[in-house]
Design a protein around this motif. Structure first.
Motif, PDB file in Angstrom:
ATOM      1  N   ALA A  58     -28.649 -31.635   7.539  1.00  0.00           N
ATOM      2  CA  ALA A  58     -28.218 -32.215   6.257  1.00  0.00           C
ATOM      3  C   ALA A  58     -29.199 -33.251   5.719  1.00  0.00           C
ATOM      4  CB  ALA A  58     -26.826 -32.835   6.431  1.00  0.00           C
ATOM      5  N   SER A  59     -30.293 -33.454   6.442  1.00  0.00           N
ATOM      6  CA  SER A  59     -31.287 -34.444   5.993  1.00  0.00           C
ATOM      7  C   SER A  59     -32.443 -33.759   5.273  1.00  0.00           C
ATOM      8  CB  SER A  59     -31.870 -35.189   7.196  1.00  0.00           C
ATOM      9  OG  SER A  59     -30.915 -36.052   7.704  1.00  0.00           O
ATOM     10  N   ASN A  60     -33.043 -34.483   4.364  1.00  0.00           N
ATOM     11  CA  ASN A  60     -34.223 -33.997   3.631  1.00  0.00           C
ATOM     12  C   ASN A  60     -33.970 -32.732   2.822  1.00  0.00           C
ATOM     13  OD1 ASN A  60     -36.028 -35.986   4.411  1.00  0.00           O
ATOM     14  ND2 ASN A  60     -36.344 -34.995   6.400  1.00  0.00           N
ATOM     15  N   ILE A  61     -32.754 -32.544   2.367  1.00  0.00           N
ATOM     16  CA  ILE A  61     -32.484 -31.347   1.546  1.00  0.00           C
ATOM     17  C   ILE A  61     -31.975 -31.707   0.153  1.00  0.00           C
ATOM     18  CG2 ILE A  61     -32.099 -29.772   3.491  1.00  0.00           C
ATOM     19  CD1 ILE A  61     -29.060 -30.042   2.931  1.00  0.00           C
ATOM     20  N   LEU A  62     -31.825 -32.983  -0.115  1.00  0.00           N
ATOM     21  CA  LEU A  62     -31.270 -33.403  -1.415  1.00  0.00           C
ATOM     22  C   LEU A  62     -32.042 -32.813  -2.586  1.00  0.00           C
ATOM     23  CD1 LEU A  62     -29.457 -35.252  -3.197  1.00  0.00           C
ATOM     24  CD2 LEU A  62     -31.073 -37.089  -2.765  1.00  0.00           C
ATOM     25  N   THR A  63     -33.357 -32.822  -2.485  1.00  0.00           N
ATOM     26  CA  THR A  63     -34.166 -32.412  -3.634  1.00  0.00           C
ATOM     27  C   THR A  63     -34.626 -30.948  -3.545  1.00  0.00           C
ATOM     28  OG1 THR A  63     -36.208 -33.102  -2.575  1.00  0.00           O
ATOM     29  CG2 THR A  63     -35.056 -34.762  -3.861  1.00  0.00           C
ATOM     30  N   ARG A  64     -34.273 -30.301  -2.448  1.00  0.00           N
ATOM     31  CA  ARG A  64     -34.792 -28.939  -2.255  1.00  0.00           C
ATOM     32  C   ARG A  64     -34.016 -27.902  -3.090  1.00  0.00           C
ATOM     33  NH1 ARG A  64     -34.915 -26.210   3.613  1.00  0.00           N
ATOM     34  NH2 ARG A  64     -35.410 -28.302   4.286  1.00  0.00           N
ATOM     35  N   GLY A  65     -34.740 -26.989  -3.737  1.00  0.00           N
ATOM     36  CA  GLY A  65     -34.082 -25.936  -4.511  1.00  0.00           C
ATOM     37  C   GLY A  65     -33.456 -24.898  -3.598  1.00  0.00           C
ATOM     38  N   GLY A  66     -32.734 -23.925  -4.168  1.00  0.00           N
ATOM     39  CA  GLY A  66     -32.122 -22.848  -3.384  1.00  0.00           C
ATOM     40  C   GLY A  66     -30.981 -23.353  -2.528  1.00  0.00           C
ATOM     41  N   THR A  67     -30.683 -22.615  -1.459  1.00  0.00           N
ATOM     42  CA  THR A  67     -29.625 -23.023  -0.528  1.00  0.00           C
ATOM     43  C   THR A  67     -30.080 -22.769   0.905  1.00  0.00           C
ATOM     44  OG1 THR A  67     -27.470 -22.338   0.381  1.00  0.00           O
ATOM     45  CG2 THR A  67     -28.464 -20.836  -1.217  1.00  0.00           C
ATOM     46  N   ILE A  68     -29.969 -23.773   1.755  1.00  0.00           N
ATOM     47  CA  ILE A  68     -30.398 -23.601   3.153  1.00  0.00           C
ATOM     48  C   ILE A  68     -29.520 -22.571   3.871  1.00  0.00           C
ATOM     49  CG2 ILE A  68     -31.453 -25.889   3.471  1.00  0.00           C
ATOM     50  CD1 ILE A  68     -28.779 -26.633   5.016  1.00  0.00           C
ATOM     51  N   LEU A  69     -28.357 -22.255   3.295  1.00  0.00           N
ATOM     52  CA  LEU A  69     -27.441 -21.310   3.960  1.00  0.00           C
ATOM     53  C   LEU A  69     -27.728 -19.861   3.579  1.00  0.00           C
ATOM     54  CD1 LEU A  69     -24.086 -23.266   3.515  1.00  0.00           C
ATOM     55  CD2 LEU A  69     -25.575 -23.184   5.532  1.00  0.00           C
ATOM     56  N   GLY A  70     -28.512 -19.674   2.522  1.00  0.00           N
ATOM     57  CA  GLY A  70     -28.697 -18.315   1.998  1.00  0.00           C
ATOM     58  C   GLY A  70     -27.487 -17.956   1.141  1.00  0.00           C
ATOM     59  N   THR A  71     -27.637 -16.961   0.291  1.00  0.00           N
ATOM     60  CA  THR A  71     -26.523 -16.564  -0.573  1.00  0.00           C
ATOM     61  C   THR A  71     -26.599 -15.069  -0.847  1.00  0.00           C
ATOM     62  OG1 THR A  71     -25.336 -17.089  -2.619  1.00  0.00           O
ATOM     63  CG2 THR A  71     -27.743 -17.084  -2.768  1.00  0.00           C
ATOM     64  N   SER A  72     -25.543 -14.557  -1.458  1.00  0.00           N
ATOM     65  CA  SER A  72     -25.552 -13.137  -1.830  1.00  0.00           C
ATOM     66  C   SER A  72     -24.640 -12.970  -3.031  1.00  0.00           C
ATOM     67  CB  SER A  72     -25.021 -12.291  -0.669  1.00  0.00           C
ATOM     68  OG  SER A  72     -24.613 -11.044  -1.162  1.00  0.00           O
ATOM     69  N   ASN A  73     -25.084 -12.184  -4.009  1.00  0.00           N
ATOM     70  CA  ASN A  73     -24.129 -11.889  -5.076  1.00  0.00           C
ATOM     71  C   ASN A  73     -23.662 -10.447  -4.995  1.00  0.00           C
ATOM     72  OD1 ASN A  73     -26.545 -10.964  -5.956  1.00  0.00           O
ATOM     73  ND2 ASN A  73     -26.609 -12.123  -7.861  1.00  0.00           N
ATOM     74  N   LYS A  74     -23.855  -9.843  -3.816  1.00  0.00           N
ATOM     75  CA  LYS A  74     -23.390  -8.463  -3.641  1.00  0.00           C
ATOM     76  C   LYS A  74     -22.141  -8.404  -2.766  1.00  0.00           C
ATOM     77  CE  LYS A  74     -27.950  -6.314  -3.750  1.00  0.00           C
ATOM     78  NZ  LYS A  74     -28.728  -6.932  -2.656  1.00  0.00           N
ATOM     79  N   ALA A  75     -22.018  -9.367  -1.826  1.00  0.00           N
ATOM     80  CA  ALA A  75     -20.947  -9.235  -0.826  1.00  0.00           C
ATOM     81  C   ALA A  75     -19.592  -9.709  -1.330  1.00  0.00           C
ATOM     82  CB  ALA A  75     -21.337 -10.034   0.406  1.00  0.00           C
ATOM     83  N   ASP A  76     -18.577  -8.875  -1.127  1.00  0.00           N
ATOM     84  CA  ASP A  76     -17.187  -9.218  -1.418  1.00  0.00           C
ATOM     85  C   ASP A  76     -16.356  -8.674  -0.261  1.00  0.00           C
ATOM     86  OD1 ASP A  76     -14.544  -9.212  -2.198  1.00  0.00           O
ATOM     87  OD2 ASP A  76     -14.897  -8.370  -4.184  1.00  0.00           O
ATOM     88  N   PRO A  77     -15.715  -9.535   0.546  1.00  0.00           N
ATOM     89  CA  PRO A  77     -14.967  -9.040   1.718  1.00  0.00           C
ATOM     90  C   PRO A  77     -13.885  -8.029   1.351  1.00  0.00           C
ATOM     91  CG  PRO A  77     -15.055 -11.451   1.703  1.00  0.00           C
ATOM     92  CD  PRO A  77     -15.653 -10.991   0.415  1.00  0.00           C
ATOM     93  N   PHE A  78     -13.349  -8.123   0.135  1.00  0.00           N
ATOM     94  CA  PHE A  78     -12.257  -7.227  -0.280  1.00  0.00           C
ATOM     95  C   PHE A  78     -12.776  -5.883  -0.801  1.00  0.00           C
ATOM     96  CE2 PHE A  78     -10.772 -11.532  -0.414  1.00  0.00           C
ATOM     97  CZ  PHE A  78      -9.535 -11.454   0.194  1.00  0.00           C
ATOM     98  N   ARG A  79     -14.027  -5.873  -1.179  1.00  0.00           N
ATOM     99  CA  ARG A  79     -14.660  -4.627  -1.674  1.00  0.00           C
ATOM    100  C   ARG A  79     -16.081  -4.607  -1.126  1.00  0.00           C
ATOM    101  NH1 ARG A  79     -13.251  -1.544  -5.524  1.00  0.00           N
ATOM    102  NH2 ARG A  79     -15.374  -1.335  -6.250  1.00  0.00           N
ATOM    103  N   TYR A  80     -16.176  -4.416   0.171  1.00  0.00           N
ATOM    104  CA  TYR A  80     -17.467  -4.545   0.850  1.00  0.00           C
ATOM    105  C   TYR A  80     -18.233  -3.223   0.759  1.00  0.00           C
ATOM    106  CZ  TYR A  80     -20.709  -6.647   4.122  1.00  0.00           C
ATOM    107  OH  TYR A  80     -21.821  -7.187   4.687  1.00  0.00           O
ATOM    108  N   ALA A  81     -19.437  -3.302   0.213  1.00  0.00           N
ATOM    109  CA  ALA A  81     -20.217  -2.073  -0.004  1.00  0.00           C
ATOM    110  C   ALA A  81     -20.987  -1.690   1.259  1.00  0.00           C
ATOM    111  CB  ALA A  81     -21.181  -2.298  -1.164  1.00  0.00           C
TER     112      ALA A  81
END
Ligand code: F6P
Length: 364
Positions: free
Chosen positions: A60-83
């Protein structure tokens, strides 16, 4: 609600500047209250597939100004309609919400903080309905959620778009050209409207005000008659002609976010050249609007949202989303937040102010 000892945090949908600032505020506030934090990887994908990591103070340190997300993301995944890809190579859709539930139990999460836009938060609401204690944090560069005065990420996108308008001015002026700048925003014209106003765009085209290309052309010619040999057009990716459709770049089967907009700048550029005879160029700003460091405002809002999300959890306010009202952090039910999109009021004072300084919206 029982005492919260361990929470999960997840970022879903398109990334945007300020996500890491939220994660940092969530984690630091939680650690300060003796709560463990688990980072779920790549949005809902990590929840379904059981991919996660325990977050530490140093994560949780040194990430205040960093772009993006340290966790990664997805705009495809949906647990209820998983492709998934079937053995015959075609696309299949299955409900994997029980896998998500199983993983939440196995990790021992007492609650989940879900950071996302309307698509991600709609899925959060469904998880809530099957018994997962969730709290939401609104995120999108599009600023299109009615439930909050502003979303973090928007200010950063706006500053990139405004700088682009500024930079296009000098080259447009030197070559006596029409420069068409396409900005993001999906079905809302906020980025186009505000960068157009801030950068002094001559024409602003937004989804909320369908345009007539003849009127856009007349506005360009009128400028020439006044001795202004160049023009800047700022167009939202979702803008459309009166009686016509938005320009769709691609449709993605099986995705919770199936329509990819884009391409309108090229269309308008060709039309302007044909109707006015003035040499024109298109610029598509694209993902530059989402990348890079967040502005001061977005860091400030994201930090307040992250803290606010932990407050909601510890107060037992499950199923709610933090929001900004005036200068205050408040909360609304997630189910209400995801049903109302915030769009530009074509008759509102922002549009009136732009018109009064000579901006044309392609409708008059
Ligand atoms: O919703 C945020 C946004 O950046 C929109 O403005 C844009 O239409 C879309 O996401 C682009 O998504 P992708 O990253 O999938 O191309």
């Amino acid at each position: 609600m029982a005492m919260i000892k361990k929470i999960g945090v997840l970022t879903g949908g398109g990334d945007c500047p300020g996500l890491n600032a939220v994660i940092r505020a969530v984690a630091k506030t939680a650690f300060g209250r003796g709560i463990e934090v688990v980072g779920i990887k790549d949005g809902y994908d990590g929840l379904v597939l059981g991919q996660y990591e325990m977050l530490t103070e140093s994560d949780a340190s040194n990430i205040l100004t960093r772009g993006g997300t340290i966790l990664g993301t997805s705009n495809k995944a949906d647990p209820f309609r998983y492709a998934f890809i079937k053995s015959d190579g075609t696309l299949g859709i299955e409900d994997r919400s029980q896998d998500a539930l199983k993983n939440i139990r196995e990790i021992g999460l007492d609650a989940l903080i879900i950071i996302g836009g309307d698509g991600t938060l709609s899925i959060a609401q469904k998880l809530l309905e099957i018994g997962v204690p969730v709290v939401g944090v609104p995120k999108t560069i599009d600023n299109d959620l009615e439930a909050t005065d502003l979303t973090f990420g928007f200010d950063s996108a706006l500053s990139v778009a405004t700088e682009a308008v500024d930079r296009l001015h000098s080259t447009a002026e030197s070559h006596h050209r029409v420069m068409v700048l396409e900005v993001m925003g999906r079905y809302a014209g906020w980025i186009a409207l505000r960068s157009g106003i801030a950068g002094g765009g001559d024409v602003i085209l937004i989804p909320e005000i369908p345009y007539d290309i003849g009127k856009v052309c007349a506005a360009i010619k009128k400028r020439i008659d006044k001795g202004k040999k160049f023009s800047i057009i700022v167009v939202a990716e979702g803008a459309k002609p009166a009686g016509g459709d938005m320009v769709v770049q691609q449709t993605i089967a099986g995705s919770p976010d199936p329509i990819r907009l884009g391409g309108i700048a090229q269309v308008i550029t060709r039309q302007i050249e044909m109707c006015s005879g003035i040499e024109s160029r298109a610029t598509v700003l694209g993902h530059l609007q989402r990348g890079g460091i967040p502005t001061a405002f977005d860091r400030w809002l994201a930090t307040r949202f992250g803290f606010g999300a932990i407050e909601l959890l510890t107060e037992g306010k499950i199923g709610r989303m933090v929001c900004l009202r005036g200068q205050n952090i408040e909360s609304v039910e997630i189910k209400k937040a995801v049903t109302q999109l915030r769009r530009v009021d074509p008759h509102g004072t922002e549009v009136k102010a732009a018109r009064s300084v000579g901006t044309n919206f392609g409708d008059v």
